[in-house]
Design a protein around this motif. Structure first.
Motif, mmCIF file in Angstrom:
data_model
loop_
_atom_site.group_PDB
_atom_site.id
_atom_site.type_symbol
_atom_site.label_atom_id
_atom_site.label_comp_id
_atom_site.label_asym_id
_atom_site.label_seq_id
_atom_site.Cartn_x
_atom_site.Cartn_y
_atom_site.Cartn_z
ATOM 1 N N ALA A 133 -1.602 -26.198 44.992
ATOM 2 C CA ALA A 133 -1.375 -25.439 46.239
ATOM 3 C C ALA A 133 0.053 -24.946 46.460
ATOM 4 C CB ALA A 133 -1.865 -26.211 47.470
ATOM 5 N N VAL A 134 1.043 -25.840 46.293
ATOM 6 C CA VAL A 134 2.420 -25.443 46.613
ATOM 7 C C VAL A 134 3.428 -26.047 45.644
ATOM 8 C CG1 VAL A 134 2.189 -24.986 49.094
ATOM 9 C CG2 VAL A 134 2.520 -27.329 48.301
ATOM 10 N N HIS A 135 4.553 -25.337 45.525
ATOM 11 C CA HIS A 135 5.727 -25.864 44.836
ATOM 12 C C HIS A 135 6.708 -26.378 45.880
ATOM 13 C CE1 HIS A 135 9.263 -26.091 42.248
ATOM 14 N NE2 HIS A 135 9.919 -25.436 43.198
ATOM 15 N N GLY A 136 7.490 -27.388 45.525
ATOM 16 C CA GLY A 136 8.622 -27.825 46.348
ATOM 17 C C GLY A 136 9.777 -28.203 45.435
ATOM 18 N N SER A 137 10.968 -27.684 45.723
ATOM 19 C CA SER A 137 12.148 -27.988 44.903
ATOM 20 C C SER A 137 12.383 -29.490 44.840
ATOM 21 C CB SER A 137 13.402 -27.338 45.496
ATOM 22 O OG SER A 137 13.206 -25.969 45.693
ATOM 23 N N ASP A 138 12.995 -29.930 43.715
ATOM 24 C CA ASP A 138 13.222 -31.376 43.554
ATOM 25 C C ASP A 138 14.675 -31.802 43.758
ATOM 26 O OD1 ASP A 138 14.439 -30.485 41.246
ATOM 27 O OD2 ASP A 138 13.040 -31.473 39.869
ATOM 28 N N SER A 139 15.574 -30.867 44.049
ATOM 29 C CA SER A 139 16.975 -31.220 44.341
ATOM 30 C C SER A 139 17.619 -30.071 45.103
ATOM 31 C CB SER A 139 17.757 -31.469 43.041
ATOM 32 O OG SER A 139 17.914 -30.243 42.338
ATOM 33 N N ASP A 140 18.738 -30.340 45.753
ATOM 34 C CA ASP A 140 19.456 -29.281 46.475
ATOM 35 C C ASP A 140 19.890 -28.184 45.508
ATOM 36 O OD1 ASP A 140 19.120 -30.740 48.784
ATOM 37 O OD2 ASP A 140 21.185 -31.467 48.868
ATOM 38 N N ASP A 141 20.373 -28.582 44.336
ATOM 39 C CA ASP A 141 20.830 -27.588 43.355
ATOM 40 C C ASP A 141 19.668 -26.701 42.917
ATOM 41 O OD1 ASP A 141 23.394 -28.466 43.485
ATOM 42 O OD2 ASP A 141 23.391 -29.511 41.551
ATOM 43 N N ASN A 142 18.519 -27.305 42.640
ATOM 44 C CA ASN A 142 17.360 -26.501 42.221
ATOM 45 C C ASN A 142 16.838 -25.634 43.362
ATOM 46 O OD1 ASN A 142 17.324 -27.105 39.524
ATOM 47 N ND2 ASN A 142 15.995 -28.891 39.762
ATOM 48 N N ALA A 143 16.940 -26.117 44.590
ATOM 49 C CA ALA A 143 16.531 -25.296 45.734
ATOM 50 C C ALA A 143 17.362 -24.009 45.773
ATOM 51 C CB ALA A 143 16.696 -26.075 47.036
ATOM 52 N N GLN A 144 18.659 -24.134 45.566
ATOM 53 C CA GLN A 144 19.534 -22.944 45.574
ATOM 54 C C GLN A 144 19.218 -22.036 44.396
ATOM 55 O OE1 GLN A 144 21.362 -22.018 48.014
ATOM 56 N NE2 GLN A 144 21.334 -23.911 49.204
ATOM 57 N N LEU A 145 19.032 -22.646 43.226
ATOM 58 C CA LEU A 145 18.722 -21.879 42.012
ATOM 59 C C LEU A 145 17.413 -21.105 42.189
ATOM 60 C CD1 LEU A 145 19.550 -21.551 38.903
ATOM 61 C CD2 LEU A 145 17.851 -23.335 38.493
ATOM 62 N N GLU A 146 16.380 -21.806 42.654
ATOM 63 C CA GLU A 146 15.054 -21.206 42.790
ATOM 64 C C GLU A 146 15.042 -20.131 43.887
ATOM 65 O OE1 GLU A 146 12.887 -25.311 41.259
ATOM 66 O OE2 GLU A 146 12.642 -24.701 43.351
ATOM 67 N N ALA A 147 15.687 -20.401 45.006
ATOM 68 C CA ALA A 147 15.764 -19.394 46.076
ATOM 69 C C ALA A 147 16.506 -18.165 45.564
ATOM 70 C CB ALA A 147 16.462 -19.967 47.307
ATOM 71 N N GLY A 148 17.468 -18.397 44.675
ATOM 72 C CA GLY A 148 18.243 -17.298 44.100
ATOM 73 C C GLY A 148 17.419 -16.353 43.238
#
Ligand code: ADP
Ligand code: MG
Length: 149
Positions: A125-140
């Motif tokens: 159903a959904v993805h969720g980032s696994d770290s703050d760094d990956n959240a920034q990378l993925e949002a980028g």
């Protein structure tokens, strides 16, 4: 002598990145999942519907490239449109992973998004980032500065 010290505190919480995966979008669950995300206190900072190419899905999940399920995952993730979103909440990465539930919907806690809408360990159903760094990378990958609010 006077010393002026300016302290700026970010009061707005932290960021995570999510996608409603193709199977959940295809099954018509996108709006319900976004409503559930809002209900959990996650503020939508950026949002779009788009579709990953095979190459983009491979890049997004590159860390899993040696896993036996990689080819199938890439195929599934590029099979149709997704909803991508950047979310804000205190401790957003950890809070969102708890909110969506375990990777395998069969093992996810009752009431979590993956338990409710996940069809299999792959189409969960959904993805969720696994770290703050990956959240920034993925949002980028998905959102320019002009698309963030
Ligand atoms: P999570 O999405 O919970 O962070 P992982 O990073 O371990 O989980 O895996 C990334 C994605 O790969 C999962 O969300 C799921 O779609 C898929 N996946 C993980 N494990 C398996 C598996 N054993 N078989 C098939 N697909 C899997
Ligand atoms: Mg992961």
């Amino acid at each position: 002598m006077r010393l002026n010290i300016k302290i700026s505190i970010n009061m707005s919480g932290s960021i995570t990145f999510t996608m409603v995966k193709p199977a959940a979008v295809a099954d018509g669950h996108a709006a319900a999942i976004l409503a559930k995300i809002a209900e959990g206190g996650f503020k939508i900072k950026a949002l779009k519907m788009t579709r990953l190419s095979k190459e983009q899905a491979e890049q997004f999940y590159a860390i899993h490239s040696e896993r036996p399920f990689f080819g199938s995952l890439v195929k599934s993730m590029s099979s149709g449109p997704i909803i991508a979103a950047m979310l804000e909440k205190d401790n957003a990465v950890e809070a969102f992973r708890a909110y969506i539930g375990a990777t395998n919907p069969a093992e996810a806690a009752a009431g979590t998004i993956r338990k409710t809408y996940g069809k299999s360990i792959e189409d969960n159903a959904v993805h969720g980032s696994d770290s703050d760094d990956n959240a920034q990378l993925e949002a980028g990958y998905f959102f320019s500065q002009f698309e963030r609010f």
